[in-house]
Every structure is written in structure tokens, then in C-alpha cells.
Motif scaffolding. Structure first.
Motif, PDB file in Angstrom:
ATOM      1  N   ILE A   1       0.818  -1.020   0.120  1.00  0.00           N
ATOM      2  CA  ILE A   1      -0.038   0.125   0.003  1.00  0.00           C
ATOM      3  C   ILE A   1       0.829   1.361  -0.088  1.00  0.00           C
ATOM      4  O   ILE A   1       0.744   2.212  -0.784  1.00  0.00           O
ATOM      5  CB  ILE A   1      -0.905  -0.147   1.168  1.00  0.00           C
ATOM      6  N   VAL A   2       1.852   1.078   0.711  1.00  0.00           N
ATOM      7  CA  VAL A   2       2.753   2.477   1.051  1.00  0.00           C
ATOM      8  C   VAL A   2       3.758   2.633   0.043  1.00  0.00           C
ATOM      9  O   VAL A   2       3.917   3.955  -0.476  1.00  0.00           O
ATOM     10  CB  VAL A   2       3.314   2.431   2.755  1.00  0.00           C
ATOM     11  N   LEU A   3       4.497   1.793  -0.266  1.00  0.00           N
ATOM     12  CA  LEU A   3       5.783   1.719  -1.272  1.00  0.00           C
ATOM     13  C   LEU A   3       5.619   2.613  -2.583  1.00  0.00           C
ATOM     14  O   LEU A   3       6.204   3.477  -3.005  1.00  0.00           O
ATOM     15  CB  LEU A   3       6.446   0.480  -1.184  1.00  0.00           C
TER      16      LEU A   3
ATOM     17  N   ALA B   1       6.781   6.929  -5.776  1.00  0.00           N
ATOM     18  CA  ALA B   1       6.138   8.145  -6.703  1.00  0.00           C
ATOM     19  C   ALA B   1       6.421   9.679  -6.226  1.00  0.00           C
ATOM     20  O   ALA B   1       6.819  10.218  -7.189  1.00  0.00           O
ATOM     21  CB  ALA B   1       4.595   7.866  -6.781  1.00  0.00           C
ATOM     22  N   GLN B   2       6.463   9.695  -5.108  1.00  0.00           N
ATOM     23  CA  GLN B   2       6.595  11.102  -4.749  1.00  0.00           C
ATOM     24  C   GLN B   2       8.100  11.538  -4.779  1.00  0.00           C
ATOM     25  O   GLN B   2       8.557  12.599  -5.065  1.00  0.00           O
ATOM     26  CB  GLN B   2       6.151  11.288  -3.302  1.00  0.00           C
TER      27      GLN B   2
ATOM     28  N   GLU C   1       7.130  -0.626 -10.059  1.00  0.00           N
ATOM     29  CA  GLU C   1       7.760  -0.100 -11.337  1.00  0.00           C
ATOM     30  C   GLU C   1       9.010   0.584 -10.898  1.00  0.00           C
ATOM     31  O   GLU C   1       9.831   1.123 -11.799  1.00  0.00           O
ATOM     32  CB  GLU C   1       6.958   0.539 -11.953  1.00  0.00           C
ATOM     33  N   TYR C   2       9.319   0.854  -9.642  1.00  0.00           N
ATOM     34  CA  TYR C   2      10.630   1.573  -9.360  1.00  0.00           C
ATOM     35  C   TYR C   2      11.852   0.777  -8.994  1.00  0.00           C
ATOM     36  O   TYR C   2      12.751   1.396  -8.467  1.00  0.00           O
ATOM     37  CB  TYR C   2      10.257   2.620  -7.982  1.00  0.00           C
TER      38      TYR C   2
ATOM     39  N   GLU D   1      17.178  -0.256  -7.512  1.00  0.00           N
ATOM     40  CA  GLU D   1      18.733  -1.170  -7.668  1.00  0.00           C
ATOM     41  C   GLU D   1      19.717  -0.683  -8.153  1.00  0.00           C
ATOM     42  O   GLU D   1      20.908  -0.920  -7.703  1.00  0.00           O
ATOM     43  CB  GLU D   1      18.179  -2.457  -8.688  1.00  0.00           C
ATOM     44  N   ALA D   2      19.550   0.319  -9.304  1.00  0.00           N
ATOM     45  CA  ALA D   2      20.672   0.951  -9.797  1.00  0.00           C
ATOM     46  C   ALA D   2      21.352   2.050  -8.758  1.00  0.00           C
ATOM     47  O   ALA D   2      22.862   2.170  -8.636  1.00  0.00           O
ATOM     48  CB  ALA D   2      20.220   1.887 -11.120  1.00  0.00           C
ATOM     49  N   ILE D   3      20.457   2.602  -7.826  1.00  0.00           N
ATOM     50  CA  ILE D   3      21.134   3.690  -7.143  1.00  0.00           C
ATOM     51  C   ILE D   3      21.609   3.178  -5.870  1.00  0.00           C
ATOM     52  O   ILE D   3      22.488   3.866  -4.878  1.00  0.00           O
ATOM     53  CB  ILE D   3      19.846   4.904  -6.659  1.00  0.00           C
ATOM     54  N   THR D   4      21.447   1.767  -5.624  1.00  0.00           N
ATOM     55  CA  THR D   4      22.069   1.503  -4.224  1.00  0.00           C
ATOM     56  C   THR D   4      23.020   0.314  -4.608  1.00  0.00           C
ATOM     57  O   THR D   4      23.750  -0.360  -3.861  1.00  0.00           O
ATOM     58  CB  THR D   4      20.875   0.322  -3.657  1.00  0.00           C
TER      59      THR D   4
END
Length: 595
Positions: free
Chosen positions: A212-214, A219-220, A267-268, A273-276
Motif C-alpha cells: 500500500i505504502v511503497l 512516486a513522490q 515499477e521503481y 537497484e541502480a542507485i543502491t
């Protein structure tokens, strides 16, 4: 006297400095940095230069004299590693692996543990001590095995399934050892049941709340177009999930894995994965530094025969059990043997279980110290075991008539490289051969490779999860790259990676549907061919011809419709693109498979 904060700050600088030196130095010589980190930990640790701090105080700022002071860093490193593993998975894939996880995984852990326990009992240990020590040594290293094998190659998939069960079984093992302690009052069993109940409820809350939250939270974060905020949101999810499972009595790595799984369903997941990704490598390095710091060369030198014999015994038992179980589960002999050798050494969690067994009075402090040294030696040898396993697999498969040496991966000058040789890859190769165009195909299924070679196709055995294999293809000399794998995640990742290397190389990729095709176009594909589009066009063509319409007009209309739908997908890819974040290229971590 230095304050505690200064002490921690100095340790942090030493860790980051060692990581900053090891990674580029060993990468330049194409040597696994795993060995480099362990050697660096040995050098700057309490049994290396750190032991000289009393005689040379200036070494304080270049070494770590207390290995326990960086244990929180190592634990956080393992948490980030499990989080990254979760990002590469999905609930559907985990469900498909359930028999391997709870069948082969459980049999491997308890089979190896009971055999080792029986051997240890014969040496004079008590029943409880032998069971605790046997289970501890039966564990294998998630932190080392997964980065080496990945999670979707045949070896990686089998290893991950068994490692996942071991991670899930860690808490019951710890509480079970408490129940085996001398003069137990029954509290261990009731505490175990309570923990399992609370843990199950916590996991359920995380799953429901995360779904629900993620999506809303990321998105924000994406709308701000701030990589820093996106990274902060990702780390927040990991920390909250790990704290929740820790509070419930479970391991924090369970929470990290759940966090990765939840984000993988959004969808993020690609952005996260790339940024971490850089943090995963650094976190693994920190863990390996702690392994090196636990090696006391003086103790090893004075007990080398016993330590070597004990290490060899543990490895032989685990190789035999793992290889046998995987063979019975249907794995090829080469895959079973490579997996067995790779998982032969003990685990970082072995040290945790040893500590619990020692605190419960099941084993003596001297026994715990001895087997801790065996564990550190085994962890240090894991990269060498991985190499030995690959060599063994090549020889075994070679005896079955398959030439799988990496040297066969010679580039085709001015030709086409086809990755994946199932029904689609075979058709592509047939058309290239019909028009006398040079090509080379690569597939990770040795049986398919053998059959294709017998049929006269130029097909090589290879797993694109291995970076060095993709390098050997020398795509800069290729005329085109065709991706036919039935793995949407791998196809996108490989497209991104190759496009970063060879900007002008035509990349034609098989897509599952229009949405996947749009994602491939965003990743840099020249053409993405959705299976649903082509099947619908072929059906329409057959229908129109059967209705009496001329073949020429039908073919012309089909081509027109194909171009129209392709333009629509490309436009959608541009209009629906999420805000681009500053991210590094990813390595592919899946196996090319095809239905």
C-alpha cells in the motif's frame, strides 16, 4: 585517551580507505576483490598491524585494534546485500522455487548438519554440542556465494534456494540451541513458538503495508527528480523492515529481504537497484574486512594441521551432501558439482551460532575459538572454491560431449551475436544461415548447446551473468546483437549495459508485450519485438487470406499495422518515462532461459 566517538570515526576512515584502495587495485589486475578485502582486513586488523598499536601509537589511525568495533558495519553490509538479492526476485519466482527451498534446502542443511554432528559426537562432544556445532558448520555464506553465482543461473538458483532456507532457519536454530542448554526449564521451546508467531504476524504486516505504502512513497520521491531523496527512501525502507523483524525476534536480514521483495514488485525497482548498487559492493567489502580481521595467523600457524584437516572434513561432507541432493532433484552433474563445491565452506552466520552455542554452555570456549578459525579460513577460501567448482563442472560436462570452455567464446568479426538459443534463437540463426550471414549464438543450457551443435549451428555454452563472458563476446566488433531470452528483467539489464558500451550497435530484443517493449526502448534497444504483437499480426494475416483478400494487400496492410504499433510503443516509451536519476550501469544477473 580517545573518546568512543573518535574511535568509531577512525575505524570508519580505515574501512572506507581500505575499500577505496582494494576495489580499483584488484579490478585493474582482473582479480576478485574478495581476496583483496580479506587480505586488507588481515593487514589492518587486530592480529596484523593493529597488534602493534601499543608500540607504535600512530598506527592507531591506520588500523583497527578491536575487530568487534566494526561488527555493526559488517551486519549492515549483510543487510544491504540481502536487500539487493530481494530486488532481483519476485513473489512469483519465490513461489516457483518453493520445492527447491523447503525440499532440497531443508535436506541440505539438516543432512549436512546431522552427518557433521555424528562425526563431532565421536570426538567426545556432548549431544547438544555436536548438534549445535554440526548445524553451525552446515550453514553456507550468503554474503559470498550470491555475489559469485548470482540468483538466476543454474548454479545461482540452486545455491540461493538452499541459502534462503538457511537464513529462514537461523532463528529456530538459535532458539533450539537455547532449549538444548544444560538444565533447560522449557522456556526455550515456548520462546521459540512465541517468536515464530510474532514473526509471522510482523512479516504479514510488512507485506500488506508495503504494497500500500511503497508505490505512493516512491512516486513522490521520483517526482522530485532527486537521486538523494530516492536513495534516502530506499534506505528508510530497508531500515524500517529490518528493525521490525528484529523487534519481532527474527533476524534483520529477513526484514531486508522482504524490503527488497516488496520494492521488486513496484515499477521503481530498476531505479532503486541502480542507485543502491555502489553500496552493495561497499557493504560486501566491509563484511570481508571483518572476516580477514578474525584470522589469527599465530594461532593458524601453531594449529595448521588440525585446522586444515577440520576444514577439509567439513567441505567434503557438504560437497557430498549438496551434490547428491541436487542430482536427485534433477540438476545436471556439472551444475550439482559446482554448486556443492561453491557452498562447501562455512558461513558468516556460523560465527553467530557458535557464539550462541558457547553462551548456552554446549561447547567450550576453546572449541568455539578453534571452529571460528576454521570458519574464517573457509570464508577466505570461498573464491578459490568457486574457481575449483567451475573447473570441475567444465570437466564433467566435457566428458558428456560438450565443449564448454570459455576459450570457445571467440568473437565473430562483423557478425551477429544471438544470446539465447531456444525456439526463437534457433529461428533467427536459421534465417541468418539461409542468407549466408555470420553469427554466433550463446546459451546457458548445455543440453540445448549439444543438440544445436550436432545440428550444425554455431552455438557456444555461456552464462551472461558472468561479466568476463560478456567481455569475451567483444560486441564492439559485432554487426548486431539479438536478445531472445524469455526473461524480461535480464533483457532490459543487458540492453542497458551493452548500450552503454557500444552506442551504435543495433540491438534487437524479444519483448513479452507492449509494456516490456517500451521498457526495452527506454533501455536503448534499436528494435523491440513484442510476442503478443507478432502473434496477433500473424493471426490477422491468416484470417484475411482465408477471407479471400489478396496476399499482396494483406502483407502490405500487415507491414503498415506493424509500423504503426511500433511507433505507438516508441511514443509511449518516451511519454511514460519516469524521471531519470543519475545512476550507474548494472551488471546482468539472470540466466538466459527460454521456453
Amino acid at each position: 585517551m580517545l573518546s568512543l566517538s573518535n574511535h568509531g570515526f577512525s575505524d570508519t576512515l580505515v574501512i572506507l580507505g581500505a575499500a577505496g584502495l582494494v576495489i580499483p587495485a584488484f579490478a585493474r589486475f582482473r582479480i576478485s576483490p574478495v581476496i583483496g578485502f580479506i587480505l586488507a582486513g588481515l593487514l589492518v586488523g587486530p592480529f596484523g598491524l593493529g597488534s602493534l598499536v601499543d608500540r607504535a601509537p600512530w598506527l592507531y589511525y591506520l588500523t583497527i585494534s578491536d575487530a568487534h568495533s566494526i561488527e555493526p558495519f559488517a551486519e549492515f553490509g549483510i543487510i544491504l546485500l540481502l536487500f539487493s538479492i530481494g530486488l532481483e526476485l519476485s513473489f512469483r519466482r519465490l513461489w516457483a522455487m518453493r520445492s527447491l527451498v523447503f525440499g532440497t534446502g531443508a535436506a541440505e542443511l539438516f543432512g549436512s548438519g546431522l552427518i557433521l554432528a555424528a562425526l563431532l559426537y565421536l570426538t567426545g562432544l556432548s549431544t547438544g554440542g555436536a548438534i549445535g556445532l554440526g548445524l553451525a558448520l552446515a550453514l553456507s555464506s550468503t554474503a559470498l556465494v550470491i555475489p559469485i553465482a548470482g540468483t538466476t543461473s543454474p548454479v545461482g538458483r540452486a545455491a540461493f534456494a538452499m541459502l534462503l532456507f538457511e537464513d529462514l532457519a537461523l532463528v529456530p536454530i538459535i532458539f533450539g540451541l537455547g532449549a538444548l542448554a544444560p538444565n533447560p526449564d522449557g522456556a526455550g521451546v515456548s520462546r521459540l513458538l512465541t517468536t515464530m508467531g510474532v514473526g509471522a504476524a510482523t512479516v504479514a504486516v510488512l507485506f500488506i503495508g508495503g504494497r500500500i505504502v511503497l508505490p505512493r512513497m516512491f512516486a513522490q520521491a521520483a517526482r522530485t527528480k532527486s537521486p538523494e531523496l530516492f536513495l534516502a527512501a530506499s534506505l528508510l525502507v530497508v531500515i524500517v523492515a529490518s528493525l521490525a523483524t528484529t523487534a519481532a525476534g527474527l533476524s534483520p536480514i529477513v526484514g531486508a529481504l522482504i524490503a527488497g521483495l516488496l520494492i521488486a514488485e513496484t515499477e521503481y525497482h530498476g531505479e532503486v537497484e541502480a542507485i543502491t548498487a555502489p553500496f552493495k559492493g561497499l557493504a560486501l567489502g566491509v563484511f570481508l574486512l571483518t572476516v580477514g580481521m578474525q584470522l589469527d595467523l599465530g594461532f593458524v600457524a601453531s594449529n595448521w594441521a588440525a585446522l586444515f584437516g577440520a576444514s577439509l572434513l567439513v567441505m567434503i561432507v557438504k560437497v557430498a551432501v549438496t551434490t547428491t541432493l541436487l542430482r536427485f532433484s534433477g540438476a545436471r552433474m556439472g551444475t550439482a558439482a559446482e554448486t556443492g563445491v561453491l557452498m562447501a565452506s562455512p558461513s558468516e552466520t556460523t560465527l553467530i551460532v557458535l557464539g550462541v552455542a558457547g553462551a548456552a554452555g554446549l561447547i567450550a570456549p576453546g572449541t568455539a575459538a578453534f571452529w571460528s578459525a576454521v570458519t574464517a579460513i573457509g570464508l577466505t577460501a570461498t573464491p578459490l572454491l568457486a574457481k575449483a567448482g567451475r573447473i570441475a563442472a567444465r570437466r564433467i560436462e566435457g566428458k558428456n560431449g560438450a565443449q564448454i570452455a570459455d576459450e570457445d567464446l571467440a568473437p565473430v568479426e562483423g557478425g551477429t551475436v544471438v544470446i539465447g538459443f531456444g525456439r526463437v534463437g534457433r529461428t533467427v540463426a536459421e534465417m541468418l544461415r539461409r542468407h549466408d550471414k555470420p553469427y554466433v549464438a550463446v546459451d546457458a543450457d548445455i543440453d540445448s548447446v549439444v543438440r544445436a551443435r550436432r545440428a550444425g549451428f554455431h552455438v557456444l555454452f555461456g552464462d551472461v551473468t558472468r561479466n568476463e563472458l560478456v567481455d569475451q563476446l567483444q560486441l564492439g566488433r559485432a554487426r548486431a546483437l539479438v536478445l531472445t531470452m524469455d526473461d524480461p528483467v535480464l533483457t532490459v539489464r543487458l540492453t542497458k549495459r551493452v548500450r552503454g558500451w557500444v552506442p551504435n550497435l543495433p540491438i534487437i530484443a524479444r519483448a513479452r508485450d507492449a509494456g516490456h517493449a517500451a521498457e526495452l526502448y527506454r533501455a536503448g534497444a534499436t528494435d523491440a519485438i513484442p510476442e503478443t504483437l507478432e502473434s496477433s499480426l500473424q493471426l490477422s494475416e491468416a484470417l484475411l487470406v482465408d477471407l479471400g483478400i489478396g496476399v499482396g494487400p494483406v502483407i502490405a496492410s500487415i507491414h503498415e499495422k506493424r509500423d504503426e504499433m511500433r511507433r505507438s510503443i516508441k511514443e509511449a516509451a518516451g511519454l511514460q518515462r519516469e524521471p531519470r536519476l543519475n545512476r550507474s550501469r548494472l551488471n546482468p544477473s539472470a540466466e538466459p532461459t527460454e521456453a
